[in-house]
Design a protein around this motif. Structure first.
Motif, PDB file in Angstrom:
ATOM      1  N   ALA A  44       6.447  11.575  -5.559  1.00  0.00           N
ATOM      2  CA  ALA A  44       6.123  10.300  -4.396  1.00  0.00           C
ATOM      3  C   ALA A  44       6.791  10.282  -3.937  1.00  0.00           C
ATOM      4  O   ALA A  44       6.636   9.471  -3.202  1.00  0.00           O
ATOM      5  N   ILE A  45       7.716  10.945  -3.530  1.00  0.00           N
ATOM      6  CA  ILE A  45       8.797  10.117  -2.326  1.00  0.00           C
ATOM      7  C   ILE A  45       7.668  11.398  -1.471  1.00  0.00           C
ATOM      8  O   ILE A  45       7.980  10.493  -0.007  1.00  0.00           O
ATOM      9  N   GLY A  46       7.101  12.304  -1.148  1.00  0.00           N
ATOM     10  CA  GLY A  46       6.469  12.634  -0.805  1.00  0.00           C
ATOM     11  C   GLY A  46       5.635  12.149  -0.307  1.00  0.00           C
ATOM     12  O   GLY A  46       4.608  11.380   1.096  1.00  0.00           O
ATOM     13  N   TYR A  47       4.551  11.819  -0.665  1.00  0.00           N
ATOM     14  CA  TYR A  47       3.418  10.743  -0.764  1.00  0.00           C
ATOM     15  C   TYR A  47       3.492   8.620  -0.167  1.00  0.00           C
ATOM     16  O   TYR A  47       3.387   8.970   1.332  1.00  0.00           O
ATOM     17  N   VAL A  48       4.848   8.355  -0.537  1.00  0.00           N
ATOM     18  CA  VAL A  48       5.473   7.210  -0.067  1.00  0.00           C
ATOM     19  C   VAL A  48       5.362   7.896   1.522  1.00  0.00           C
ATOM     20  O   VAL A  48       5.795   7.495   2.863  1.00  0.00           O
ATOM     21  N   PHE A  49       6.784   9.012   2.256  1.00  0.00           N
ATOM     22  CA  PHE A  49       6.434   9.254   3.300  1.00  0.00           C
ATOM     23  C   PHE A  49       5.858  10.271   4.165  1.00  0.00           C
ATOM     24  O   PHE A  49       5.003   8.642   5.716  1.00  0.00           O
ATOM     25  N   SER A  50       4.804  10.157   4.111  1.00  0.00           N
ATOM     26  CA  SER A  50       3.305  10.765   4.440  1.00  0.00           C
ATOM     27  C   SER A  50       2.261   8.471   4.379  1.00  0.00           C
ATOM     28  O   SER A  50       2.025   9.529   6.184  1.00  0.00           O
ATOM     29  N   ALA A  51       2.168   8.361   3.856  1.00  0.00           N
ATOM     30  CA  ALA A  51       2.173   6.695   4.365  1.00  0.00           C
ATOM     31  C   ALA A  51       2.564   5.823   5.342  1.00  0.00           C
ATOM     32  O   ALA A  51       1.978   5.634   6.294  1.00  0.00           O
ATOM     33  N   VAL A  52       3.718   6.112   5.049  1.00  0.00           N
ATOM     34  CA  VAL A  52       4.678   5.804   6.437  1.00  0.00           C
ATOM     35  C   VAL A  52       4.529   5.994   7.435  1.00  0.00           C
ATOM     36  O   VAL A  52       3.809   5.370   8.794  1.00  0.00           O
ATOM     37  N   ILE A  53       4.410   7.788   7.913  1.00  0.00           N
ATOM     38  CA  ILE A  53       3.748   8.220   8.984  1.00  0.00           C
ATOM     39  C   ILE A  53       2.617   8.052   9.123  1.00  0.00           C
ATOM     40  O   ILE A  53       2.251   7.684  10.900  1.00  0.00           O
ATOM     41  N   GLY A  54       2.065   7.821   8.277  1.00  0.00           N
ATOM     42  CA  GLY A  54       0.356   7.479   8.774  1.00  0.00           C
ATOM     43  C   GLY A  54       0.156   5.983   9.582  1.00  0.00           C
ATOM     44  O   GLY A  54      -0.883   5.453  10.431  1.00  0.00           O
ATOM     45  N   ILE A  65       0.745  -1.136   0.022  1.00  0.00           N
ATOM     46  CA  ILE A  65      -0.189   0.305  -0.317  1.00  0.00           C
ATOM     47  C   ILE A  65       0.441   0.963  -0.588  1.00  0.00           C
ATOM     48  O   ILE A  65       0.638   1.864  -1.047  1.00  0.00           O
ATOM     49  N   ILE A  66       2.150   1.165   1.043  1.00  0.00           N
ATOM     50  CA  ILE A  66       3.017   2.279   0.935  1.00  0.00           C
ATOM     51  C   ILE A  66       3.865   2.626  -0.331  1.00  0.00           C
ATOM     52  O   ILE A  66       3.123   3.458  -1.141  1.00  0.00           O
ATOM     53  N   ASP A 116      -0.811  18.656   1.428  1.00  0.00           N
ATOM     54  CA  ASP A 116      -1.146  17.830  -0.003  1.00  0.00           C
ATOM     55  C   ASP A 116      -0.122  17.068   0.092  1.00  0.00           C
ATOM     56  O   ASP A 116       0.345  16.666  -0.696  1.00  0.00           O
ATOM     57  N   TYR A 117       0.194  15.914   1.416  1.00  0.00           N
ATOM     58  CA  TYR A 117       1.213  15.120   0.862  1.00  0.00           C
ATOM     59  C   TYR A 117       2.750  14.649   0.743  1.00  0.00           C
ATOM     60  O   TYR A 117       2.996  14.195  -0.407  1.00  0.00           O
ATOM     61  N   SER A 118       3.030  16.144   1.346  1.00  0.00           N
ATOM     62  CA  SER A 118       4.054  16.486   0.155  1.00  0.00           C
ATOM     63  C   SER A 118       5.151  16.979   1.258  1.00  0.00           C
ATOM     64  O   SER A 118       4.706  17.690   2.928  1.00  0.00           O
ATOM     65  N   LEU A 146       0.098   6.312  -7.067  1.00  0.00           N
ATOM     66  CA  LEU A 146      -0.564   6.293  -7.932  1.00  0.00           C
ATOM     67  C   LEU A 146      -2.101   7.583  -7.388  1.00  0.00           C
ATOM     68  O   LEU A 146      -2.108   8.175  -8.786  1.00  0.00           O
ATOM     69  N   GLY A 147      -1.927   8.235  -6.606  1.00  0.00           N
ATOM     70  CA  GLY A 147      -2.396   9.289  -6.282  1.00  0.00           C
ATOM     71  C   GLY A 147      -1.936  10.578  -6.996  1.00  0.00           C
ATOM     72  O   GLY A 147      -3.229  11.560  -7.466  1.00  0.00           O
ATOM     73  N   LEU A 148      -1.109  10.493  -7.247  1.00  0.00           N
ATOM     74  CA  LEU A 148      -0.651  11.433  -8.099  1.00  0.00           C
ATOM     75  C   LEU A 148      -1.465  11.827  -9.824  1.00  0.00           C
ATOM     76  O   LEU A 148      -1.085  12.909 -10.178  1.00  0.00           O
TER      77      LEU A 148
END
Length: 105
Positions: free
Chosen positions: A72-82, A11-12, A58-60, A17-19
């Motif tokens: 994309a790195i921001g999205y992955v980082f946001s997912a990890v934090i969440g 999932i992370i 904005d997941y960044s 893909l949200g971008l």
């Protein structure tokens, strides 16, 4: 637990893909978008909009969103934090509830 971690990792890795999607994600509308959809902005939304801010808007990562790869790195980082926040919350609740159960049991 191993399967859970594998699913979380998948999932992370898929979050960027949200971008590729256009428009806003469901439930992440701005005040202007809400007004356009329903004709007005609910009082509670307008009252708390300035008080409640996202940790990573904005997941960044601020200053690190110049291109698709950085976003994309921001999205992955946001997912990890969440996911980390969820796991920590459940670990704390599990310990607290375990203590209460032991005292009552």
């Amino acid at each position: 637990m191993k399967k859970l971690y594998i699913i979380a990792l998948i999932i992370i890795l898929l979050t960027p893909l949200g971008l590729l999607a256009s428009g806003s994600a469901w439930g992440e509308w701005s005040l202007d978008e809400v007004k356009e959809m329903i004709g007005y902005v609910p009082e509670g939304m307008s009252k708390f909009a300035e008080l409640v801010k996202g940790i990573l808007p904005d997941y960044s990562i601020p200053g690190f969103d110049a291109n698709f790869f950085q976003q994309a790195i921001g999205y992955v980082f946001s997912a990890v934090i969440g996911i980390a926040a969820i796991l920590i919350t459940f670990a704390i609740l599990g310990r607290v509830m375990g203590r209460v159960k032991k005292k009552n049991g």
